[in-house]
Design a protein around this motif. Structure first.
Motif, PDB file in Angstrom:
ATOM      1  N   LEU A 185       8.867  72.905  24.358  1.00  0.00           N
ATOM      2  CA  LEU A 185       8.863  74.319  24.736  1.00  0.00           C
ATOM      3  C   LEU A 185       9.923  75.101  23.967  1.00  0.00           C
ATOM      4  CD1 LEU A 185       8.409  74.009  28.610  1.00  0.00           C
ATOM      5  CD2 LEU A 185       6.696  74.727  26.940  1.00  0.00           C
ATOM      6  N   ALA A 186      11.120  74.531  23.848  1.00  0.00           N
ATOM      7  CA  ALA A 186      12.189  75.217  23.130  1.00  0.00           C
ATOM      8  C   ALA A 186      11.843  75.388  21.657  1.00  0.00           C
ATOM      9  CB  ALA A 186      13.499  74.449  23.286  1.00  0.00           C
ATOM     10  N   THR A 187      11.182  74.387  21.082  1.00  0.00           N
ATOM     11  CA  THR A 187      10.748  74.490  19.689  1.00  0.00           C
ATOM     12  C   THR A 187       9.691  75.579  19.547  1.00  0.00           C
ATOM     13  OG1 THR A 187      11.228  72.155  19.288  1.00  0.00           O
ATOM     14  CG2 THR A 187       9.711  73.240  17.759  1.00  0.00           C
TER      15      THR A 187
ATOM     16  N   LEU B  32       9.246  88.632  21.685  1.00  0.00           N
ATOM     17  CA  LEU B  32       9.494  88.154  23.042  1.00  0.00           C
ATOM     18  C   LEU B  32       8.194  87.729  23.723  1.00  0.00           C
ATOM     19  CD1 LEU B  32      12.208  90.754  24.065  1.00  0.00           C
ATOM     20  CD2 LEU B  32      12.547  88.301  23.749  1.00  0.00           C
ATOM     21  N   ALA B  33       7.411  86.964  23.002  1.00  0.00           N
ATOM     22  CA  ALA B  33       6.131  86.491  23.518  1.00  0.00           C
ATOM     23  C   ALA B  33       6.342  85.483  24.645  1.00  0.00           C
ATOM     24  CB  ALA B  33       5.321  85.849  22.395  1.00  0.00           C
ATOM     25  N   ILE B  34       5.358  85.395  25.530  1.00  0.00           N
ATOM     26  CA  ILE B  34       5.374  84.410  26.611  1.00  0.00           C
ATOM     27  C   ILE B  34       4.081  83.602  26.552  1.00  0.00           C
ATOM     28  CG2 ILE B  34       6.873  85.804  28.077  1.00  0.00           C
ATOM     29  CD1 ILE B  34       4.375  86.582  29.695  1.00  0.00           C
ATOM     30  N   GLY B  35       3.981  82.583  27.403  1.00  0.00           N
ATOM     31  CA  GLY B  35       2.835  81.686  27.392  1.00  0.00           C
ATOM     32  C   GLY B  35       3.250  80.330  26.846  1.00  0.00           C
TER      33      GLY B  35
ATOM     34  N   GLU C 173       2.148  78.573  24.471  1.00  0.00           N
ATOM     35  CA  GLU C 173       2.223  78.512  23.015  1.00  0.00           C
ATOM     36  C   GLU C 173       3.499  79.148  22.484  1.00  0.00           C
ATOM     37  OE1 GLU C 173       0.431  82.368  24.225  1.00  0.00           O
ATOM     38  OE2 GLU C 173       0.171  80.258  24.813  1.00  0.00           O
ATOM     39  N   ALA C 174       4.157  79.974  23.293  1.00  0.00           N
ATOM     40  CA  ALA C 174       5.423  80.604  22.904  1.00  0.00           C
ATOM     41  C   ALA C 174       6.605  79.959  23.612  1.00  0.00           C
ATOM     42  CB  ALA C 174       5.385  82.100  23.219  1.00  0.00           C
ATOM     43  N   GLY C 175       6.372  78.866  24.309  1.00  0.00           N
ATOM     44  CA  GLY C 175       7.468  78.119  24.926  1.00  0.00           C
ATOM     45  C   GLY C 175       7.795  78.500  26.352  1.00  0.00           C
TER      46      GLY C 175
END
Length: 341
Positions: free
Chosen positions: A193-195, A301-304, A306-308
């Motif tokens: 997730l961090a990556t 500042l994406a979420i989901g 795929e964005a960690g």
């Protein structure tokens, strides 16, 4: 209108779906039709009667959210009816201004423009996490007080707990500003997730040689640490910093005492900055609002997943389950659908 309220502190069972009157905004206030409410640890802590956002009397929970301005009070010139906004600490010292309701009255200073290209989901995920991350990234002696692309070029940032909401925002903002980003996590799932969030390097803090791994990546030490567990990570943080580094701590997960090696710290001119956005100054709020909005507009500042930052959604009537998920330590962002976009 529908609203979630609680009239006494306690576990999530105190939350109930209720009907409240739609109020009119007063001077300096906005009425916002809420689309999405974001849930943070500060919300369940307040509900239990502890933490910075605790309130008394009838309370509408949740500090963050996103929606559309529905009415503007006297003296407000920065917003108009129909403007899309994201909200941060809307309920701070305003018990019935939480975002778990269809319409709320909030101070105009706690609302920020939400660009058309940014979803309400992202907007409701900013607030406490992104503003906290911004503050932590802008308190160093040798770094700028504002973030923008290139602002942190040449800087190395260590983000503790990169899979958490604040850690996720800190990784994204630091990357957007040009920093080299390291993060510490507890295992492979959180490392992934961090990556995905954008960290260049990931270290398992449970490894006996975690400090050596960080030093192997940043031989001269890191410029800034964004810290979620000040006590547990005190030795690691102090061993990977250099002269005039800053350790910006917004939490002490685990509750371990914060122990300083005074001799080492003073020789390094080490700075410890404690970060609590509820009581930071007005200038810092203006800077955070503008910079976070710009980063969101740039898609930083994406979420989901795929964005960690996996998203967990609940309807308003299941706010109890949403609070339980956050209090139980779910990994990701918990959102409550209040109204359709």
């Amino acid at each position: 209108m529908r609203a979630i309220v609680y009239r006494r502190t306690g576990d999530s069972s105190v939350l109930e779906l209720s009907e409240r009157e739609i109020a009119e905004p007063g001077p300096g206030e906005l009425r916002v039709r809420v689309a999405v409410s974001g849930v943070n640890p500060t919300d369940w802590k307040a509900r239990r009667g502890s933490g910075s956002a605790a309130a008394t009397g009838e309370t509408v929970p949740n500090q963050d959210g996103a929606g559309v301005v529905d009415a503007v009070g006297p003296g407000v010139t920065d917003f108009a009816v129909g403007d899309r906004v994201w909200l941060a600490i809307s309920g701070w010292k305003r018990a019935v201004s939480g975002t778990a309701q269809e319409y709320l009255i909030t101070l105009a200073e706690r609302a920020f423009p939400l660009p058309d290209e940014v979803s309400f989901d992202v907007g409701a995920s900013l607030g406490v996490p992104a503003v906290t991350a911004h503050r932590a990234l802008t308190v160093s002696e040798d770094a700028p007080a504002r973030l923008h692309p290139g602002a942190l070029d040449g800087k190395t940032v260590l983000v503790a707990g990169g899979a958490g909401a604040v850690g996720h925002a800190a990784i994204q903002l630091a990357r957007w500003a040009g920093a080299t980003v390291l993060t510490t996590v507890s295992g492979d799932e959180k490392a992934a997730l961090a990556t995905a969030a954008g960290a260049h390097h990931v270290v398992n803090y449970r490894d006996a040689d975690a400090a050596a791994q960080v030093r192997g990546i940043a031989p001269g030490g890191v410029d800034l640490v964004v810290e979620v567990a000040a006590g547990a990570n005190a030795e690691l943080d102090q061993s990977v910093t250099h002269e005039r580094s800053t350790i910006a701590s917004y939490g002490n997960d685990g509750g371990a005492p914060v122990t300083l090696d005074f001799g080492r710290a003073i020789m390094l001119n080490l700075r410890y900055q404690f970060v609590l956005i509820y009581t930071m100054g007005a200038d810092a709020w203006i800077a955070a609002g503008e910079d976070v909005t710009a980063a969101a507009r740039d898609g930083a500042l994406a979420i989901g997943a795929e964005a960690g930052l996996p998203v967990h959604r609940y309807p308003l009537e299941e706010t109890v389950a949403a609070h339980d998920a956050v209090e139980g330590g779910v990994v990701g962002k918990v959102l409550i659908d209040v109204a359709s976009e």
